[in-house]
Write a protein that holds these residues in place. Structure first.
Motif, PDB file in Angstrom:
ATOM      1  N   SER A 342      -6.300 -51.928  23.280  1.00 46.69           N
ATOM      2  CA  SER A 342      -6.579 -50.486  23.185  1.00 46.69           C
ATOM      3  C   SER A 342      -5.632 -49.828  22.184  1.00 46.69           C
ATOM      4  N   PRO A 343      -5.973 -48.614  21.713  1.00 47.65           N
ATOM      5  CA  PRO A 343      -5.090 -47.908  20.765  1.00 47.65           C
ATOM      6  C   PRO A 343      -3.736 -47.534  21.365  1.00 47.65           C
ATOM      7  N   LEU A 344      -3.609 -47.531  22.701  1.00 48.47           N
ATOM      8  CA  LEU A 344      -2.347 -47.137  23.341  1.00 48.47           C
ATOM      9  C   LEU A 344      -1.483 -48.341  23.714  1.00 48.47           C
ATOM     10  N   VAL A 345      -1.794 -49.517  23.170  1.00 50.17           N
ATOM     11  CA  VAL A 345      -1.052 -50.721  23.522  1.00 50.17           C
ATOM     12  C   VAL A 345       0.416 -50.601  23.093  1.00 50.17           C
ATOM     13  N   GLY A 346       1.326 -51.089  23.952  1.00 50.24           N
ATOM     14  CA  GLY A 346       2.738 -51.163  23.596  1.00 50.24           C
ATOM     15  C   GLY A 346       3.455 -49.840  23.533  1.00 50.24           C
ATOM     16  N   LYS A 347       2.948 -48.819  24.222  1.00 53.81           N
ATOM     17  CA  LYS A 347       3.607 -47.505  24.196  1.00 53.81           C
ATOM     18  C   LYS A 347       4.962 -47.534  24.904  1.00 53.81           C
ATOM     19  N   LYS A 349       8.341 -49.723  25.905  1.00 54.83           N
ATOM     20  CA  LYS A 349       9.114 -50.896  25.479  1.00 54.83           C
ATOM     21  C   LYS A 349       9.293 -51.872  26.636  1.00 54.83           C
ATOM     22  N   GLY A 350       9.336 -53.165  26.302  1.00 51.68           N
ATOM     23  CA  GLY A 350       9.623 -54.183  27.314  1.00 51.68           C
ATOM     24  C   GLY A 350       8.397 -54.787  27.963  1.00 51.68           C
ATOM     25  N   HIS A 351       7.206 -54.274  27.659  1.00 52.40           N
ATOM     26  CA  HIS A 351       6.000 -54.855  28.238  1.00 52.40           C
ATOM     27  C   HIS A 351       5.668 -56.185  27.565  1.00 52.40           C
ATOM     28  N   LYS A 352       4.978 -57.052  28.317  1.00 52.31           N
ATOM     29  CA  LYS A 352       4.585 -58.357  27.777  1.00 52.31           C
ATOM     30  C   LYS A 352       3.180 -58.218  27.202  1.00 52.31           C
ATOM     31  N   LEU A 353       3.081 -58.346  25.874  1.00 53.98           N
ATOM     32  CA  LEU A 353       1.837 -57.994  25.183  1.00 53.98           C
ATOM     33  C   LEU A 353       1.114 -59.174  24.553  1.00 53.98           C
ATOM     34  N   THR A 354       1.825 -60.233  24.191  1.00 52.25           N
ATOM     35  CA  THR A 354       1.232 -61.252  23.320  1.00 52.25           C
ATOM     36  C   THR A 354       0.339 -62.220  24.102  1.00 52.25           C
ATOM     37  N   ALA A 355      -0.624 -62.791  23.374  1.00 50.91           N
ATOM     38  CA  ALA A 355      -1.552 -63.749  23.975  1.00 50.91           C
ATOM     39  C   ALA A 355      -0.809 -64.984  24.481  1.00 50.91           C
ATOM     40  N   ARG A 356       0.250 -65.373  23.775  1.00 55.47           N
ATOM     41  CA  ARG A 356       1.011 -66.562  24.201  1.00 55.47           C
ATOM     42  C   ARG A 356       1.644 -66.346  25.579  1.00 55.47           C
ATOM     43  N   MET A 357       2.212 -65.150  25.781  1.00 56.64           N
ATOM     44  CA  MET A 357       2.826 -64.840  27.081  1.00 56.64           C
ATOM     45  C   MET A 357       1.788 -64.861  28.200  1.00 56.64           C
ATOM     46  N   GLU A 403       4.442 -57.643  36.934  1.00 62.58           N
ATOM     47  CA  GLU A 403       5.430 -58.427  36.180  1.00 62.58           C
ATOM     48  C   GLU A 403       5.626 -57.893  34.759  1.00 62.58           C
ATOM     49  N   GLY A 404       4.892 -56.809  34.396  1.00 59.91           N
ATOM     50  CA  GLY A 404       5.102 -56.188  33.084  1.00 59.91           C
ATOM     51  C   GLY A 404       4.085 -56.552  32.027  1.00 59.91           C
ATOM     52  N   PHE A 405       2.966 -57.172  32.392  1.00 56.51           N
ATOM     53  CA  PHE A 405       1.940 -57.556  31.413  1.00 56.51           C
ATOM     54  C   PHE A 405       0.998 -56.381  31.129  1.00 56.51           C
ATOM     55  N   GLU A 406       0.544 -56.296  29.868  1.00 62.43           N
ATOM     56  CA  GLU A 406      -0.563 -55.408  29.508  1.00 62.43           C
ATOM     57  C   GLU A 406      -1.778 -56.280  29.223  1.00 62.43           C
ATOM     58  N   LEU A 407      -2.909 -55.969  29.869  1.00 59.55           N
ATOM     59  CA  LEU A 407      -4.081 -56.854  29.822  1.00 59.55           C
ATOM     60  C   LEU A 407      -5.355 -56.062  29.573  1.00 59.55           C
ATOM     61  N   THR A 408      -6.351 -56.758  29.034  1.00 63.38           N
ATOM     62  CA  THR A 408      -7.723 -56.263  29.039  1.00 63.38           C
ATOM     63  C   THR A 408      -8.509 -57.182  29.962  1.00 63.38           C
ATOM     64  N   VAL A 409      -9.133 -56.619  30.991  1.00 66.86           N
ATOM     65  CA  VAL A 409      -9.824 -57.415  32.008  1.00 66.86           C
ATOM     66  C   VAL A 409     -11.300 -57.055  31.996  1.00 66.86           C
TER      67      VAL A 409
END
Length: 634
Positions: A342-347, A349-357, A403-409
């Motif tokens: 989404s356009p609001l991703v990573g707003k 700090k400290g969230h886990k955003l990457t596909a690898r994580m 646990e701090g992940f940002e996801l698209t479900v």
């Protein structure tokens, strides 16, 4: 070969439907046997160690505790009773199957008013297939609406039905022994039990759990083993420790296991490796303590094997015969879990955003959850996760969110099969308890979802019990609509009914979505102007973006609106200022409600702070083009 028995040990699982009192009963068993130290601070429902378990009031993970019983039935000294508390929900069936591989008998707990429910049937069937003896325990006998004789009859009917079903698949099962089950009457909260049936709504005549302990020691067989067979132990669960790393929980079947010895680790792919047991622990109450050795029947924890997984075998280094792998039912529901786009991703700090994580976290979940599957998709940052049910998958997403992940479900979908050239889908056996006045509305609701009524019973108390066979697709998004229809009074429980032919198109949501047509901040002025035609999911001053679903339309079609519109200011003085008292409070959706609400062209954005529903395609013009293309194809 000579069969030997460990009379100082019993392994028993407590199985029941959700909220029938398993964990409360274990609390009472621990208290009455003085299993805790005098200075220990003991909360209610101590076995629910997970935050989500405490919030939802359900058991999600199978856990074991050890009770040292020295009461009147322990004739030859103390007896250790290993008690496994199992989940009551069919979505966590993988936990149930693991737990049953650790024990030699089960206590079937049934509510004195509700009686056997679908999940009771699920866990009981698993126990009978494992050929475990069953003890029937009728709990909460002091409920004002208790109907103890009828519930005992229903439980015996259930046993009879399951025995006849299983006898066809397992002809060696002793049907007479299944039907001849002892009955114990309990109040887990009061810590009372009796073998004589109390009057409805009264406590059992025994003021302790001695009657229950006596039946467990009499009915659950002591572990037997071949005293000449070398070590053979099954990995039934996993845990971790910041000091010891991965910890494997084992049920020892034969032989003895010693701290510091070298053993054979037989992996699930058939390969073998010699490893050293660096730490060996036994359980007392809820704490593990170091031990030098453990024998047949013991449930132990070992450390020192980094990548060990559930179902594998620890064997003697010279004799590496493996035990059979634990088999679980196939997944029925899937959803796509990927990185937040989404356009609001990573707003924050400290969230886990990457596909690898995200992929690493899903791989870690697979280690301890045998009923999940993770499959690749055509996108490198998204994966299809398959599980038993909607609840099991939403619990996984909720844990990742915390646990701090940002996801698209993505919206939950059913896992279909191709049988004889035809598409088959999973069906559910749905049991509903509801007041009589909602009978017609519920029948109509399920008819639209392709539900077929199988049975209806009126107990004469103003409540009706109905049983339906419904496609699993029809139950996605059903719960919130059902609770609205019954004004929160209805109880719905579902269990897998196998696969059958595709039921056709099901329309589960009649109202369209309200979609933001631009980015900005929600204003009270625009909400007041629009609220008569729609209900909102967003608060004033909340940030939105184009393509985000901000509410539910009163009509069936989607509508794009400007929710960021501000009142034009002039230099003219107004007689009355804006009044926000008439503004309807927005609905704040939980994760489960958001997943239920989303349509096929929508998905859910999950972050630790907020949960949003959005369109898969954010651009309104591209959505309109694809919609017209679909119309032309039809």
């Amino acid at each position: 070969m000579a069969l030997a028995t460990r009379e100082d040990l019993r392994n028993v699982a407590i199985v029941a439907h959700v909220d029938h009192g398993k964990t409360t009963l274990v609390d009472a068993m621990l208290r009455q046997t003085n299993s805790f130290d005098a200075h220990a601070d003991m909360d209610d429902r101590v076995m629910d160690s997970n935050d989500l378990e405490r919030e939802k009031g359900i058991t999600i993970l199978a856990k074991n505790t050890a009770i040292s019983y020295e009461g009147e039935h322990a004739k030859n000294g103390p007896i250790t009773i290993n008690v496994v508390d199992t989940p009551g929900h069919a979505d966590f069936g993988g936990e149930v199957e693991r737990a049953l591989s650790m024990v030699d008998g089960v206590v079937l707990l049934v509510d004195s008013s509700e009686g056997p429910l679908p999940q009771t049937r699920f866990v009981l069937r698993k126990a009978l297939e494992a050929k475990h003896p069953v003890i029937l325990a009728v709990n909460k006998t002091d409920r004002p609406d208790a109907r103890i004789p009828e519930v005992v009859g229903e439980a015996q009917d259930l046993l009879l039905g399951l025995a006849s079903d299983i006898a066809e698949e397992h002809p060696d099962i002793d049907v007479d022994a299944i039907l001849d089950v002892p009955v114990v009457y309990l109040s887990g909260r009061a810590g009372a039990s009796s073998l004589t049936e109390p009057a409805n709504g009264t406590l059992p005549d025994g003021d302790t759990l001695e009657a229950l302990f006596g039946v467990i020691l009499e009915q659950v067989p002591a572990p037997t083993y071949d005293d000449e067979h070398p070590l053979q132990a099954h990995v039934t669960n996993l845990d971790s420790s910041p000091f010891l790393g991965r910890i494997a929980l084992l049920r020892v079947h034969n032989g003895w296991i010693h701290k510091g010895e070298t053993v054979a680790w037989v992996k699930s792919d058939g390969t073998q490796q010699n490893v050293r047991i660096t730490e060996l622990m036994l359980t007392k109450a809820l704490t593990r303590f170091p031990a030098e050795k453990a024998g047949p029947g013991d449930i132990v924890a070992i450390a020192g094997i980094e990548n060990i997984t559930i179902g594998e075998t620890i064997a003697d280094a010279e004799d590496t015969r493996p035990l059979p792998l634990i088999e679980v039912d196939e997944p029925a529901i899937s959803m796509t879990i990927g990185a937040n786009t989404s356009p609001l991703v990573g707003k924050v700090k400290g969230h886990k955003l990457t596909a690898r994580m995200i992929k690493d976290r899903l791989d870690r979940e697979l280690i301890g959850n045998v009923s999940l599957k993770v499959l690749d998709t055509d996108r490198p940052d998204a994966w299809e996760v398959q599980g038993r049910g909607e609840l099991a998958l939403s619990i996984l997403v909720e844990n990742m969110r915390r646990e701090g992940f940002e996801l698209t479900v993505g919206k939950p979908q059913v896992v279909t099969k191709e049988i004889n050239g035809k598409t088959h889908e999973p069906y559910e056996h749905l049991t509903i308890d509801t007041p009589e006045e909602h009978l017609g509305a519920i029948t109509q609701l399920l008819a639209a979802r392709k539900g077929r009524m199988e049975n209806m019973v009126n107990n004469g108390t103003g409540w009706v019990r109905m049983e339906f066979i419904v496609p699993a697709r029809g139950l996605i998004g059903f719960r919130s609509e059902f609770m609205t229809t019954t004004r929160g009074t209805g109880i719905a429980n579902a269990i897998s009914h196998g696969y059958d032919e595709w039921a056709g198109q099901i329309v589960t949501r009649n109202n369209g979505s309200i979609v933001a047509d631009r980015s900005g901040v929600v204003t009270p002025f625009s909400m007041i102007n629009l609220q008569e035609r729609m209900s909102f999911f967003v608060q004033p001053t909340q940030e939105v973006y184009e393509g985000m679903v901000i509410g539910e339309n009163s009509r069936s079609e989607d509508m794009d609106v400007n929710i960021t519109k501000e009142k034009k200011l002039t230099n003219m003085r107004a007689a009355s200022s804006d009044s926000f008292e008439s503004m309807t409070p927005p609905r704040v959706l939980t994760l489960e409600e958001s997943l239920e609400f989303a349509r096929e062209d929508e998905c859910v954005e999950v972050t630790p702070e907020v949960i949003r529903i959005r369109k898969v395609e954010l651009d309104a013009s591209l959505r309109a083009r694809s919609a017209s293309r679909l119309k032309n194809q039809k």
